[in-house]
Design an enzyme around this catalytic site. Structure first.
Site, PDB file in Angstrom:
ATOM      1  N   ALA A  16     -37.357 -14.696  19.410  1.00 51.05           N
ATOM      2  CA  ALA A  16     -38.331 -15.721  19.020  1.00 51.05           C
ATOM      3  C   ALA A  16     -37.812 -17.075  19.462  1.00 51.05           C
ATOM      4  CB  ALA A  16     -38.569 -15.705  17.514  1.00 51.05           C
ATOM      5  N   GLY A  18     -38.483 -21.423  18.602  1.00 53.12           N
ATOM      6  CA  GLY A  18     -39.114 -22.435  17.763  1.00 53.12           C
ATOM      7  C   GLY A  18     -38.673 -23.822  18.152  1.00 53.12           C
ATOM      8  N   MET A  20     -36.444 -25.802  16.815  1.00 57.31           N
ATOM      9  CA  MET A  20     -35.011 -26.063  16.752  1.00 57.31           C
ATOM     10  C   MET A  20     -34.208 -25.285  17.789  1.00 57.31           C
ATOM     11  SD  MET A  20     -34.000 -28.266  14.402  1.00 57.31           S
ATOM     12  CE  MET A  20     -32.361 -27.750  13.913  1.00 57.31           C
ATOM     13  N   ASP A 132     -39.781 -24.101   2.485  1.00 56.50           N
ATOM     14  CA  ASP A 132     -40.613 -23.621   3.600  1.00 56.50           C
ATOM     15  C   ASP A 132     -40.951 -22.148   3.441  1.00 56.50           C
ATOM     16  OD1 ASP A 132     -42.099 -23.944   5.897  1.00 56.50           O
ATOM     17  OD2 ASP A 132     -40.424 -23.595   7.259  1.00 56.50           O
TER      18      ASP A 132
END
Length: 660
Positions: A16, A18, A20, A132
């Site tokens: 994955a 993202g 960051m 989150d």
């Protein structure tokens, strides 16, 4: 050739990516196992705050040795880029499952919520707030004993313990942190959050899992924030008719705007949701916590109840003292019955009994000790133990006692649903209003009126009339309520009581010690919060109207005004002070807080004011008017720390009437 990280991790394939960085499947060449490796992207490496967040995530997870939190194996720096090495999970996140299945049955959601609650309980127990929680951060792993839930991504956590100041500076108050659709109202407004913010987010996850809908949704981030802060969610049963009214009531409480009206701990919330699942059908297993330091107790219990364990009638968890037992309660909110010895090292059974009520209010505790220990038995019963047994234990008696305790625990869970429905009234009634109305109801003498001293605040939505002309009726109401949701908490937090709503204006009364200073400080806070919301949500948001504020202090008349014969009485204040505050509000420009000269003199040690002309007073000469600009920096802390004061009443016989 595969890239090597940290001298021993070979990157195999990307899982994955993202904002960051990226997550990879990597091979640990030293321990000969595959791991998940999170690597910060090169464009983030130059950011000190990003590096600190990355390191903080590793530290946060490392503190939580909990089976429902993804485990960290290693942390390091590779060519100036930080990396985290974690266990490699085999399964899917909840977001993926919901995309495939749409929605899940109540029993399945209960299983997921209970296990997620164990992780949150462990985090909250050491002062960590996740901030989150969302389906993408709840991972479901298949195992021999069934599916296992793990919480991921602790990258934006906040702390509520001694480390909080250092850690939380990385994501300061006012920043938009988290995923908008799952944010609590206080998080969406950029206010400080506590553990109850995570409970809101978990409730949104449960709502989405049950209905395939978000409780608050819109096309733009700003619109989502407005909905979260001011909107109402549709009952889950409106999407899934088979869901009961008890489920609707659960979410009324779980998604309350005011954190004090929500569930106050993750254990309480998980138990309430488990009660909903039980209403669908009996809970499959009685969860029992056994607390005893004798080494053969575990073997004896498992051997004696072998058949019940095999049929999933009972599930036992073991601890050797009270400290370990409290930790198990935090990990397992669904535990119903505890079987506790009294004399144990570390923490004895009586101390555990006292502290267990705070961690798990629904737990039913059975105490076990020797025949001669009658004094301790008496103390245990006084502290809330449901029953007691003596050693050596008669196992038939033990089984009957466990069944009785479990039955009573489930009865309490069922009663919670009725209590929640009754508690919904608190969502709509201001406690200060109730405190004032009760004496009116109890005593007809209050109809005669009385003199009181205090400060009146009028807050008017400045551009409301012009803006509302172009809006539909429901949009006008949403606009007003969106602003009132910001205004009213700032007033009440400083001891003000909302006296009435007059169209698009709010009238509030402050009494007690330093009432004038608290009133002006509340007005400044209202202006600041509305400005902050415009910055966060945009100029097209409901908050962009701005406010015009008038403040006045002095003696007023209070009493019940209206028709007693028709049962329509309004307890209020009236007089020249109230009228002056209203006139100042009308004269104020957008963003101004106007006070008269007398009030300015009263608060001048706390606030910076500038002269702003004068206003005509009926029957008198004109009065000089001042605009409050800001708090004096040196006194800001003392103003903020002024105590919240409940509305005080003054007997009409103890105060002289005002001079004509």
């Amino acid at each position: 050739m595969a890239q090597e990280i940290g001298g021993k991790y070979l990157l195999e394939r990307e899982l994955a990516r993202g904002g960051m960085g990226s997550i990879w499947v990597a091979f640990d060449t030293k321990l000969r196992r595959r791991v998940a490796l999170k690597l910060m992207s090169l464009d983030q490496v130059s950011s000190t705050s990003s590096k600190e967040r990355f390191e903080r995530e590793a530290m946060a997870i490392a503190q939580l040795r909990n089976p429902h939190v993804i485990q960290v194996y290693d942390y390091g720096i590779n060519d100036n880029a930080p990396y985290i090495v974690m266990e490699l999970l085999d399964g899917e996140d909840l977001d993926s499952r919901l995309r495939k299945r749409g929605r899940l049955p109540l029993s399945t959601v209960n299983t997921i919520l209970l296990q997620a609650s164990r992780a949150l309980g462990a985090a909250h127990g050491v002062g960590i707030i996740h901030r989150d929680l969302k389906p993408a951060n709840i991972f479901i792993v298949a195992g021999e004993g069934g599916e296992h839930v793990k919480i991921l991504d602790f990258g934006v956590v906040a702390l509520v313990n001694g480390q909080a100041e250092a850690w939380n500076d990385i994501t300061r108050v006012g920043m938009l942190v988290g995923t908008p659709a799952y944010m609590s109202p206080e998080q969406a407004r950029g206010k400080p959050v506590d553990t109850r913010s995570d409970l809101w987010s978990l409730a949104v996850v449960a709502y989405k899992s049950l209905t395939a809908q978000l409780p608050f949704a819109a096309a733009a981030i700003g619109e989502i924030i407005v909905q979260i802060c001011t909107g109402t969610h549709a009952p889950p049963s409106s999407f899934v008719p088979s869901l009961s009214s008890e489920v609707d009531a659960f979410f009324e409480r779980a998604l309350a705007k005011d954190p004090s009206h929500r569930f106050q701990s993750v254990g309480e919330m998980a138990a309430a949701f488990a009660a909903l699942a039980e209403a669908e059908g009996p809970l499959r297993t009685t969860q029992i916590l056994v607390i005893d330091d004798e080494p053969d107790v575990k073997m004896l219990i498992e051997q004696r109840f072998k058949q019940q364990i095999k049929r999933n009638v009972y599930q036992f968890t073991f601890a050797t003292d009270g400290l370990g037992a409290l930790e198990e309660l935090r990990r397992n909110p669904e535990l119903e019955v505890a079987l506790s010895d009294i004399n144990m090292p570390g923490m004895d059974g009586l101390t555990f009994l006292r502290q267990a009520a705070e961690v798990s209010p629904l737990l039913k505790v059975i105490m076990v000790s020797a025949y001669s220990d009658t004094a301790n038995f008496r103390a245990a019963m006084n502290r809330g133990a449901i029953d007691f047994l003596v050693k050596p234990i008669d196992f038939k008696d033990l089984e009957a006692t466990i069944e009785n305790a479990a039955r009573r625990a489930r009865e309490v869970r069922r009663s919670i649903r009725a209590m929640e429905e009754n508690g919904l009234l608190r969502l709509f009634v201001n406690d200060g209003i109730v405190d004032r109305l009760l004496p009116v109801i109890r005593s007809a003498d209050s109809l005669a009126g009385e003199f009181v001293h205090g400060t009146v605040v009028f807050i008017d939505l400045h551009g409301f009339q012009e803006r509302s002309r172009a809006l539909a009726a429901d949009a006008v109401i949403r606009l007003i309520n969106a602003n009132f949701e910001i205004i009213v908490p700032e007033l009440t937090a400083r001891g003000g009581v909302v006296d009435k709503y007059i169209g698009d204006a709010v009238m509030a009364l402050f009494q007690g010690k330093d009432h004038a200073v608290r009133a002006v400080e509340a007005c400044l806070a209202v202006r600041t919060e509305l400005t902050r919301m415009v910055d966060r949500v945009g100029e097209d948001s409901p908050y962009s109207c701005g406010v015009s504020i008038g403040v006045a202090s002095g003696e007023m008349i209070s009493g019940s005004i209206g028709s007693r014969s028709m049962g329509r009485l309004d307890y209020t204040v009236l007089g020249e002070v109230v009228a002056r505050a209203a006139r100042l509000s009308e004269r104020a420009a957008r963003g101004q807080i106007l006070v008269d000269e007398a009030l300015c003199d009263t608060v001048q040690g706390f606030f910076i004011c500038e002269e702003n002309g004068s206003v005509a007073e009926p029957g008198t000469s004109e009065v000089r008017v001042f605009n409050v600009l800001e708090t004096i920096a040196g006194d800001a802390a003392s103003v903020a720390q002024l105590p919240t004061v409940a509305l005080e009443r003054t007997s009409s016989s103890s105060i002289k009437p005002p001079k004509p």
